[in-house]
Design a protein around this motif. Structure first.
Motif, PDB file in Angstrom:
ATOM      1  N   GLY A  30       5.267  -5.982   7.275  1.00  0.00           N
ATOM      2  CA  GLY A  30       6.297  -6.431   6.330  1.00  0.00           C
ATOM      3  C   GLY A  30       6.684  -5.809   5.017  1.00  0.00           C
ATOM      4  N   VAL A  31       5.397  -5.375   4.712  1.00  0.00           N
ATOM      5  CA  VAL A  31       5.720  -4.837   3.380  1.00  0.00           C
ATOM      6  C   VAL A  31       5.972  -3.362   3.490  1.00  0.00           C
ATOM      7  CG1 VAL A  31       3.162  -3.914   2.961  1.00  0.00           C
ATOM      8  CG2 VAL A  31       4.488  -4.310   1.185  1.00  0.00           C
ATOM      9  N   VAL A  32       5.394  -2.589   4.601  1.00  0.00           N
ATOM     10  CA  VAL A  32       5.966  -1.157   4.675  1.00  0.00           C
ATOM     11  C   VAL A  32       7.402  -1.154   5.255  1.00  0.00           C
ATOM     12  CG1 VAL A  32       5.683   0.657   6.392  1.00  0.00           C
ATOM     13  CG2 VAL A  32       3.767  -0.763   5.686  1.00  0.00           C
ATOM     14  N   SER A  45       1.911  -1.015  -3.469  1.00  0.00           N
ATOM     15  CA  SER A  45       2.459  -2.392  -3.024  1.00  0.00           C
ATOM     16  C   SER A  45       1.894  -2.463  -1.607  1.00  0.00           C
ATOM     17  CB  SER A  45       4.015  -2.702  -3.356  1.00  0.00           C
ATOM     18  OG  SER A  45       4.518  -1.743  -2.406  1.00  0.00           O
ATOM     19  N   ILE A  46       2.211  -1.341  -0.855  1.00  0.00           N
ATOM     20  CA  ILE A  46       1.477  -1.405   0.513  1.00  0.00           C
ATOM     21  C   ILE A  46       0.254  -1.687   0.607  1.00  0.00           C
ATOM     22  CG2 ILE A  46       1.240   0.033   2.656  1.00  0.00           C
ATOM     23  CD1 ILE A  46       3.934   1.326   1.820  1.00  0.00           C
ATOM     24  N   GLY A  51      -3.973  -5.540   2.199  1.00  0.00           N
ATOM     25  CA  GLY A  51      -5.360  -6.179   1.537  1.00  0.00           C
ATOM     26  C   GLY A  51      -5.341  -7.762   1.385  1.00  0.00           C
ATOM     27  N   LEU A  52      -4.218  -8.051   0.619  1.00  0.00           N
ATOM     28  CA  LEU A  52      -4.011  -9.602   0.681  1.00  0.00           C
ATOM     29  C   LEU A  52      -3.637 -10.278   2.039  1.00  0.00           C
ATOM     30  CD1 LEU A  52      -1.844  -9.478  -2.547  1.00  0.00           C
ATOM     31  CD2 LEU A  52      -4.263 -10.451  -2.220  1.00  0.00           C
ATOM     32  N   VAL A 185     -10.195  -3.332   1.717  1.00  0.00           N
ATOM     33  CA  VAL A 185      -9.041  -3.178   2.635  1.00  0.00           C
ATOM     34  C   VAL A 185      -8.020  -2.297   1.658  1.00  0.00           C
ATOM     35  CG1 VAL A 185      -7.154  -3.266   3.955  1.00  0.00           C
ATOM     36  CG2 VAL A 185      -9.294  -4.391   4.605  1.00  0.00           C
ATOM     37  N   VAL A 186      -7.868  -2.811   0.375  1.00  0.00           N
ATOM     38  CA  VAL A 186      -7.111  -2.326  -0.869  1.00  0.00           C
ATOM     39  C   VAL A 186      -7.504  -0.965  -0.971  1.00  0.00           C
ATOM     40  CG1 VAL A 186      -5.989  -2.468  -2.827  1.00  0.00           C
ATOM     41  CG2 VAL A 186      -6.063  -4.221  -1.477  1.00  0.00           C
ATOM     42  N   ALA A 187      -8.614  -0.670  -1.226  1.00  0.00           N
ATOM     43  CA  ALA A 187      -9.586   0.346  -1.583  1.00  0.00           C
ATOM     44  C   ALA A 187      -9.412   1.536  -0.433  1.00  0.00           C
ATOM     45  CB  ALA A 187     -11.177   0.189  -1.828  1.00  0.00           C
ATOM     46  N   ILE A 188      -9.597   1.209   0.783  1.00  0.00           N
ATOM     47  CA  ILE A 188      -9.615   2.089   1.899  1.00  0.00           C
ATOM     48  C   ILE A 188      -7.950   2.527   1.913  1.00  0.00           C
ATOM     49  CG2 ILE A 188      -9.605   2.698   4.162  1.00  0.00           C
ATOM     50  CD1 ILE A 188     -11.841   0.367   4.494  1.00  0.00           C
ATOM     51  N   GLY A 189      -7.156   1.797   1.514  1.00  0.00           N
ATOM     52  CA  GLY A 189      -5.778   2.078   1.799  1.00  0.00           C
ATOM     53  C   GLY A 189      -5.483   3.267   0.548  1.00  0.00           C
ATOM     54  N   MET A 190      -6.173   2.989  -0.437  1.00  0.00           N
ATOM     55  CA  MET A 190      -5.720   4.017  -1.759  1.00  0.00           C
ATOM     56  C   MET A 190      -6.571   4.831  -1.307  1.00  0.00           C
ATOM     57  SD  MET A 190      -5.645   1.085  -4.951  1.00  0.00           S
ATOM     58  CE  MET A 190      -4.099   0.219  -4.970  1.00  0.00           C
TER      59      MET A 190
END
Length: 263
Positions: A30-32, A45-46, A51-52, A185-190
């Motif tokens: 959804g965010v993408v 935000s992605i 992560g959330l 997961v947020v950290a991996i994404g960043m």
């Protein structure tokens, strides 16, 4: 009074995996869609929404199924004898089905916006649903993306193993563990999102990829170069998950002291 509560049935576990993965994908895909098609938000935000989404999905399913939400997690646990092999295929199918249904909902909800920015349903918005090497724009090969998926998923499983090790007295409490996994997961994404969009989850990629294919994205199985690509975010995470969990057990887990017994 005797506690007559029973352990969840396999059906209950599968429904929990379905629901937890669906929640994860509703927020992630959804965010993408919002960023790519609606041009609201950015990379951060992605990363935060994925992560959330993981955090909320784990809260939904953890008590019943353990909230794997990822075939790479289930497969790695089975390889090391932490879950029975008989659960690997059913869990993986339930996870993929949850991701598929969630992606269909996102596709339906954002149908007008997607059609407006990309009437041909091309690679321009294919990344809303599934991953591409270099996120569809950067010069990353399929093998480079495979390497990235192995490393990213290894990091995921290595840290999850530490966070959920019952002998690790420094791990977060059970009610906080989903939040910290989401932050992971947020950290991996960043840090690991450039080469392949950090799928790190075969269900997360294949379910939405299938949903996009049956709703108009004819090249969903390919990358931007025309190569068959869908196997990369399946094979890479399966290898990486085993590698990450194995390294944790080898380097850390086997040295973890047993908790002290209280008198």
């Amino acid at each position: 009074m005797t506690d007559t509560a029973k352990s969840p049935s396999l059906l209950g576990e599968l429904l929990a995996e379905f629901a937890g993965t669906m929640i994860l994908i509703l927020f992630g895909v959804g965010v993408v869609a919002q960023v790519v098609a609606g041009q609201i938000g950015d990379h951060d935000s992605i990363a935060w929404s994925w992560g959330l989404g993981v955090t909320l999905g784990v809260y939904v399913a953890a008590r019943i199924s353990g909230a794997h939400l990822n075939p790479a997690v289930t497969f790695a646990l089975a390889v090391f004898g932490d879950v029975p092999w008989r659960k690997v295929l059913p869990y993986s199918l339930a996870q993929t089905a949850g991701a598929f249904v969630a992606a269909l909902l996102v596709r339906w909800n954002y149908s007008e916006v997607l059609a407006s920015v990309d009437p041909g349903h091309t690679v321009k918005t294919q990344g809303v649903f599934s991953t591409l090497p270099g996120n569809g724009t950067l010069p990353v090969s399929d093998l480079g993306a495979l390497r990235d998926q192995i490393i990213g998923t290894a990091i995921l499983l290595f840290v999850i193993a530490a966070l959920t090790n019952l002998r690790n007295t420094e791990a977060p409490g059970a009610n906080m563990t989903p939040l910290v996994i989401g932050l992971l997961v947020v950290a991996i994404g960043m840090a690991w999102g450039t080469d392949a969009g950090y799928a790190i989850n075969p269900a997360r990629d294949f379910g939405p990829r299938l949903a996009s294919f049956i709703t108009g994205y004819d090249t969903a199985w390919l990358d931007q170069y025309g190569n068959v690509y869908f196997w990369v975010p399946i094979v890479g995470p399966l290898i990486g998950g085993v590698l990450g969990l194995g390294l944790y057990k080898l380097l850390v887990g086997r040295y973890m002291p047993a908790p002290e017994k209280t008198p």
